[in-house]
Motif scaffolding. Structure first.
Motif, PDB file in Angstrom:
ATOM      1  N   TRP A 330       0.837  -1.196   0.000  1.00  0.00           N
ATOM      2  CA  TRP A 330       0.000   0.000   0.000  1.00  0.00           C
ATOM      3  C   TRP A 330       0.872   1.246   0.000  1.00  0.00           C
ATOM      4  O   TRP A 330       2.072   1.192   0.297  1.00  0.00           O
ATOM      5  CB  TRP A 330      -0.961   0.022   1.185  1.00  0.00           C
ATOM      6  N   ALA A 331       0.243   2.348  -0.354  1.00  0.00           N
ATOM      7  CA  ALA A 331       0.926   3.635  -0.320  1.00  0.00           C
ATOM      8  C   ALA A 331      -0.110   4.724  -0.078  1.00  0.00           C
ATOM      9  O   ALA A 331      -1.288   4.562  -0.402  1.00  0.00           O
ATOM     10  CB  ALA A 331       1.676   3.893  -1.630  1.00  0.00           C
ATOM     11  N   THR A 332       0.345   5.820   0.503  1.00  0.00           N
ATOM     12  CA  THR A 332      -0.495   7.002   0.622  1.00  0.00           C
ATOM     13  C   THR A 332       0.295   8.203   0.128  1.00  0.00           C
ATOM     14  O   THR A 332       1.531   8.269   0.283  1.00  0.00           O
ATOM     15  CB  THR A 332      -0.944   7.256   2.076  1.00  0.00           C
ATOM     16  N   VAL A 333      -0.418   9.141  -0.468  1.00  0.00           N
ATOM     17  CA  VAL A 333       0.183  10.403  -0.908  1.00  0.00           C
ATOM     18  C   VAL A 333      -0.666  11.511  -0.306  1.00  0.00           C
ATOM     19  O   VAL A 333      -1.867  11.603  -0.580  1.00  0.00           O
ATOM     20  CB  VAL A 333       0.220  10.508  -2.442  1.00  0.00           C
ATOM     21  N   ASP A 334      -0.035  12.348   0.509  1.00  0.00           N
ATOM     22  CA  ASP A 334      -0.766  13.366   1.263  1.00  0.00           C
ATOM     23  C   ASP A 334      -0.493  14.768   0.727  1.00  0.00           C
ATOM     24  O   ASP A 334       0.664  15.126   0.447  1.00  0.00           O
ATOM     25  CB  ASP A 334      -0.360  13.323   2.739  1.00  0.00           C
ATOM     26  N   HIS A 335      -1.564  15.527   0.611  1.00  0.00           N
ATOM     27  CA  HIS A 335      -1.468  16.956   0.307  1.00  0.00           C
ATOM     28  C   HIS A 335      -1.773  17.714   1.586  1.00  0.00           C
ATOM     29  O   HIS A 335      -2.801  17.464   2.232  1.00  0.00           O
ATOM     30  CB  HIS A 335      -2.463  17.324  -0.796  1.00  0.00           C
ATOM     31  N   ASP A 336      -0.897  18.654   1.931  1.00  0.00           N
ATOM     32  CA  ASP A 336      -1.053  19.363   3.210  1.00  0.00           C
ATOM     33  C   ASP A 336      -2.053  20.506   3.143  1.00  0.00           C
ATOM     34  O   ASP A 336      -2.290  21.189   4.151  1.00  0.00           O
ATOM     35  CB  ASP A 336       0.301  19.879   3.710  1.00  0.00           C
ATOM     36  N   GLY A 337      -2.652  20.703   1.975  1.00  0.00           N
ATOM     37  CA  GLY A 337      -3.634  21.757   1.845  1.00  0.00           C
ATOM     38  C   GLY A 337      -3.043  23.125   1.614  1.00  0.00           C
ATOM     39  O   GLY A 337      -3.783  24.107   1.471  1.00  0.00           O
TER      40      GLY A 337
END
Length: 398
Positions: A330-337
């Protein structure tokens, strides 16, 4: 010999004219004579249940009942849109396909350009997925009842399709079977059509068509359900053809499996988060999962078995892209806004899924950002090769 199609009770000519105009708009050309003839003769409303569901414009569906809203129901029947005819466990499980999509697939199969006539026998056609029976009726009107076999996995749907066909005067062979390994009667077939999407060509399909025969099927991957593949069969179990940028169909169901479901997130299954590796990327998650079907189609082909889901709950990050496969990666890609210059990546499991996706996206750009219509596929025995422009430019094999 091609039989003369029967006319059932006439539909409102205005509604049929409107449907033909909508189909012509999608085809970007006048409806060919053969298709126009059968679309006028085979009335879609005769193959629909009294309750259908239309898209509500917000990602869901709203019911339309013939008893309480007859005019709206009839208008929906002659609209150029897919209509859900059954829900299973809260999810659409059967539908009446968008008529223009049906028309485009028939044309890719070499059917419908000219009016059917008695001077020559029509092609033998095998349809996977009887559904309501409407498409089988169109095929009967084009090539004759005796030359059409339609196979349905669900015995209840098969019985309903047969009843609809009988009520409108058509009598193809209706069989119950699994499209992945069924060998129905009436073969060999000059044309094989699927009314659901697949992520590979089942080997048994190649045994159904002689050299020169056609296989036309919607396509899907775990990442992207879009596109239609038209293959020509050759000798020794080989087939080759191109993708076309239209159609999004339900995926092929198998006995004992769910028809569809949400993409799994790492919280649902996957490698232990304590073993995860963190990094950053300048590749926007929206670039690969933001609705650009050309990009998503390429990733679906070249990063197999990988699905995604967006999380905007704010629980982990203002926006998070979940990515997972079926083998505990699995992987996640986060945008901090705040900034789109860099995104936080977390990966775990045997595969580094985001690294694979970034590599696939880079390759897509190096190829000149090809659209779906530039892709082709060759099946040679157990090996499937996907290529861009010509078979010499292979992009993946499985």
């Amino acid at each position: 010999m091609v039989t003369t199609p029967r006319r059932d009770a006439p539909a409102d000519d205005v509604l049929v004219d409107g449907l033909l105009a909508a189909v012509a708009e999608q085809l970007d050309q006048p409806v060919p004579a053969g298709l126009e003839q059968v679309l006028r003769r085979v009335h879609r409303h005769r193959f629909l249940p009294d309750r259908i569901w239309q898209r509500d414009g917000s990602g869901g569906y709203e019911p339309v009942d013939r008893a309480t809203e007859p005019d709206r129901w009839t208008a929906a029947a002659y609209s150029d849109e897919p209509l859900v005819t059954r829900f299973t466990d809260g999810l659409p499980s059967s539908s009446a396909s968008m008529p223009s999509m049906v028309a485009r697939m028939l044309l890719l199969a070499g059917l419908g350009e000219s009016p059917p006539g008695p001077e020559a026998p029509g092609a033998r056609v095998l349809e996977w997925g009887a559904g309501t029976g409407y498409n089988a009726a169109l095929l009967c009107a084009l090539v004759g009842d005796r030359r059409v076999t339609t196979v349905e996995l669900d015995p209840v749907l098969a019985a309903e399709a047969q009843e609809n066909l009988k009520a409108t005067g058509y009598a193809p062979t209706v069989a119950v079977g699994d499209a992945a390994d069924c060998r129905p009667p009436g073969g060999p077939h000059d044309v094989v059509l699927a009314t659901f999407s697949v992520d590979h060509i089942p080997p048994t399909w190649l045994t159904q068509v002689p050299s020169g025969g056609r296989i036309v099927t919607p396509w899907s991957s775990a990442w992207c359900t879009y596109g239609t593949l038209a293959l020509t069969s050759h000798q020794h179990g080989r087939a080759e053809g191109r993708f076309h940028s239209f159609a999004s169909f339900m995926q092929m169901a198998r006995p004992g499996t769910d028809r569809c479901g949400p993409a799994p997130g790492p919280a649902a299954r996957g490698a232990d988060a304590r073993q995860a590796v963190r990094s950053s990327t300048t590749l926007s998650p929206w670039a690969v999962a933001g609705g650009d079907l050309d990009t998503e189609f390429h990733i679906g082909l070249t990063v197999p078995g990988t699905a995604f889901a967006w999380d905007t709950s704010g629980e982990h990050a203002p926006t998070r892209l979940h990515i997972a496969d079926t083998a505990n990666s699995w992987a996640t890609v986060d945008h901090d806004g705040l900034t789109s210059a860099a995104f936080t990546v977390t990966q775990a499991g045997p595969r580094r899924l985001w690294d694979e996706i970034a590599t696939a996206h880079r390759h897509w750009e190096q190829l000149g950002r090809p659209g779906i219509d530039r892709y082709g596929l060759t099946v040679t025995g157990p090996t499937t090769t996907v290529w861009v422009d010509t078979p010499a430019t292979a992009v993946t094999a499985f």
